[in-house]
Enzyme design. Structure first.
Site, PDB file in Angstrom:
ATOM      1  N   ILE A 108     -12.915  -5.271  19.623  1.00 23.07           N
ATOM      2  CA  ILE A 108     -13.261  -5.289  18.201  1.00 23.07           C
ATOM      3  C   ILE A 108     -14.684  -5.803  18.013  1.00 23.07           C
ATOM      4  O   ILE A 108     -15.176  -5.917  16.890  1.00 23.07           O
ATOM      5  CB  ILE A 108     -12.279  -6.185  17.417  1.00 23.07           C
ATOM      6  CG1 ILE A 108     -12.236  -7.597  18.016  1.00 23.07           C
ATOM      7  CG2 ILE A 108     -10.888  -5.584  17.408  1.00 23.07           C
ATOM      8  CD1 ILE A 108     -11.442  -8.587  17.174  1.00 23.07           C
ATOM      9  N   HIS A 124      -8.603  -0.701  17.855  1.00 21.37           N
ATOM     10  CA  HIS A 124      -8.119  -1.945  17.251  1.00 21.37           C
ATOM     11  C   HIS A 124      -9.045  -2.412  16.118  1.00 21.37           C
ATOM     12  O   HIS A 124      -9.032  -3.580  15.751  1.00 21.37           O
ATOM     13  CB  HIS A 124      -7.988  -3.058  18.302  1.00 21.37           C
ATOM     14  CG  HIS A 124      -6.863  -2.833  19.272  1.00 21.37           C
ATOM     15  ND1 HIS A 124      -6.773  -3.463  20.490  1.00 21.37           N
ATOM     16  CD2 HIS A 124      -5.764  -2.034  19.186  1.00 21.37           C
ATOM     17  CE1 HIS A 124      -5.665  -3.063  21.117  1.00 21.37           C
ATOM     18  NE2 HIS A 124      -5.048  -2.196  20.351  1.00 21.37           N
ATOM     19  N   CYS A 132     -10.057  -5.178   0.908  1.00 23.61           N
ATOM     20  CA  CYS A 132      -9.260  -5.942  -0.049  1.00 23.61           C
ATOM     21  C   CYS A 132      -7.783  -5.568   0.113  1.00 23.61           C
ATOM     22  O   CYS A 132      -7.439  -4.384   0.168  1.00 23.61           O
ATOM     23  CB  CYS A 132      -9.727  -5.626  -1.471  1.00 23.61           C
ATOM     24  SG  CYS A 132      -8.664  -6.391  -2.707  1.00 23.61           S
ATOM     25  N   CYS A 135      -6.860  -3.859  -3.781  1.00 29.29           N
ATOM     26  CA  CYS A 135      -7.390  -2.559  -4.213  1.00 29.29           C
ATOM     27  C   CYS A 135      -7.844  -1.693  -3.038  1.00 29.29           C
ATOM     28  O   CYS A 135      -8.167  -0.524  -3.214  1.00 29.29           O
ATOM     29  CB  CYS A 135      -8.524  -2.737  -5.223  1.00 29.29           C
ATOM     30  SG  CYS A 135     -10.043  -3.398  -4.498  1.00 29.29           S
ATOM     31  N   CYS A 157     -12.055 -10.383  -3.172  1.00 27.07           N
ATOM     32  CA  CYS A 157     -12.729  -9.106  -3.421  1.00 27.07           C
ATOM     33  C   CYS A 157     -13.633  -9.260  -4.646  1.00 27.07           C
ATOM     34  O   CYS A 157     -13.292  -9.978  -5.589  1.00 27.07           O
ATOM     35  CB  CYS A 157     -11.660  -8.052  -3.687  1.00 27.07           C
ATOM     36  SG  CYS A 157     -12.292  -6.408  -4.026  1.00 27.07           S
ATOM     37  N   CYS A 160     -11.771  -7.042  -7.667  1.00 29.85           N
ATOM     38  CA  CYS A 160     -10.461  -7.423  -8.228  1.00 29.85           C
ATOM     39  C   CYS A 160     -10.106  -8.806  -7.688  1.00 29.85           C
ATOM     40  O   CYS A 160     -10.807  -9.320  -6.829  1.00 29.85           O
ATOM     41  CB  CYS A 160      -9.399  -6.371  -7.856  1.00 29.85           C
ATOM     42  SG  CYS A 160      -8.738  -6.550  -6.196  1.00 29.85           S
TER      43      CYS A 160
END
Ligand code: NAD
Length: 254
Positions: A108, A124, A132, A135, A157, A160
């Site tokens: 990663i 991965h 988020c 959303c 986020c 939102c």
């Protein structure tokens, strides 16, 4: 350190030069030479210090997100400033020169991308972005990091009130979309797979070598697929891949 066995390097380069559709499958051992510990190396592997299934799982994130961000997330954020090593660069050059078609990675850390590999399957996920949980909007990972650095307990986020999570596959998560694309590449477009720095013990990726007809394995420790492999090299990925690249470039017609 003993010099690499030239005969084995020539054999590996011979197979790669003769095959038309070569892919590489890399694991955490590919990045130990960039200073990133793997899971299973004796003494240095992270598995000896903690149980990643407990700390790096969806359950851990959902049940106690503050603890996840205080502890487990530090391992992910520490990957952000790391740099590729000679092995990552050798693979990028192999792709550029047409010796391999792409790299499938369990890592990663994003180091294959930083080194210039273009056809990359990060099965991965990676640490470049987060998303988020409410959303679904994707953000740069810096957005999440900035909030943690300001000592906010949970990253939120900007669109939102939802919580942000890293775009990596935690234990208990479904695989990333790249995994399915990699499966298709292996099933329809691969006649030789080179495994570099993986214990081949984390499923479902560990099933990938069983899908191809020919294998080369470069790993410091034995793997469950060594018997099936045409060539097994128990040496470091960096110098081995660099030596194979030099051999490929020196071959007539390349
Ligand atoms: P693993 O830890 O199970 O196995 C790594 C293997 O690499 C070991 O067998 C070790 O002997 C070998 N190795 C270590 N250094 C090497 C080197 N320089 N050259 C050649 N071989 C070397 O790793 P895995 O098979 O990738 O599976 C573990 C999981 O850990 C993966 O799912 C991966 O996502 C995750 N992980 C990723 C990172 C990263 O992104 N860099 C780091 C740790 C764990």
């Amino acid at each position: 350190m003993a010099p690499l066995n030239k005969k084995t390097i020539r054999e590996a380069a011979g197979l790669m030069g003769a095959a038309e559709r070569v892919y590489v499958l890399s694991g955490a051992g590919m990045s130990t030479e960039s200073g990133i510990p793997d899971f299973r190396s004796p003494k240095t592997g992270l598995w000896e210090k903690m149980d990643p299934v407990k700390t790096s799982s969806v359950d851990a994130l959902m049940q106690d997100p503050e603890q996840f961000y205080r502890v487990a997330f530090k391992r992910y954020s520490s990957l952000i400033g790391t740099e590729p090593n000679i092995g990552h660069y050798a693979l990028a050059e192999m792709e550029q020169l047409g010796f391999i078609r792409g790299v499938i990675t369990q890592n990663i850390d994003g180091l294959h991308k930083k080194a210039g590999t273009r056809r990359l399957f990060e099965v991965h996920g990676h640490v470049r972005t987060c998303r988020c949980l409410s959303c679904g909007k994707r953000h740069a990972m810096e957005e999440l990091l900035m909030q943690l650095e300001k000592d906010l307990p949970l990253p939120k986020c900007s669109k939102c009130p939802g919580m942000l999570r890293p775009d990596i596959v935690l234990f208990g998560d479904p695989m990333a979309e790249d995994y399915f694309a990699a499966l298709e590449a292996l099933q329809t477009d691969c006649d030789l797979l080179v495994v570099a720095g993986s214990s081949l013990s984390v499923y479902p990726v560990a099933a990938m070598p069983g899908m191809v007809s020919r294998l080369i394995i470069i790993n410091l420790q034995p793997t469950p697929f060594d018997r099936e492999a045409r060539v097994v090299i128990q040496e470091k990925c960096g110098e081995t891949l660099s030596a194979i690249l030099a051999e490929l470039k020196g071959r007539p017609g390349s």
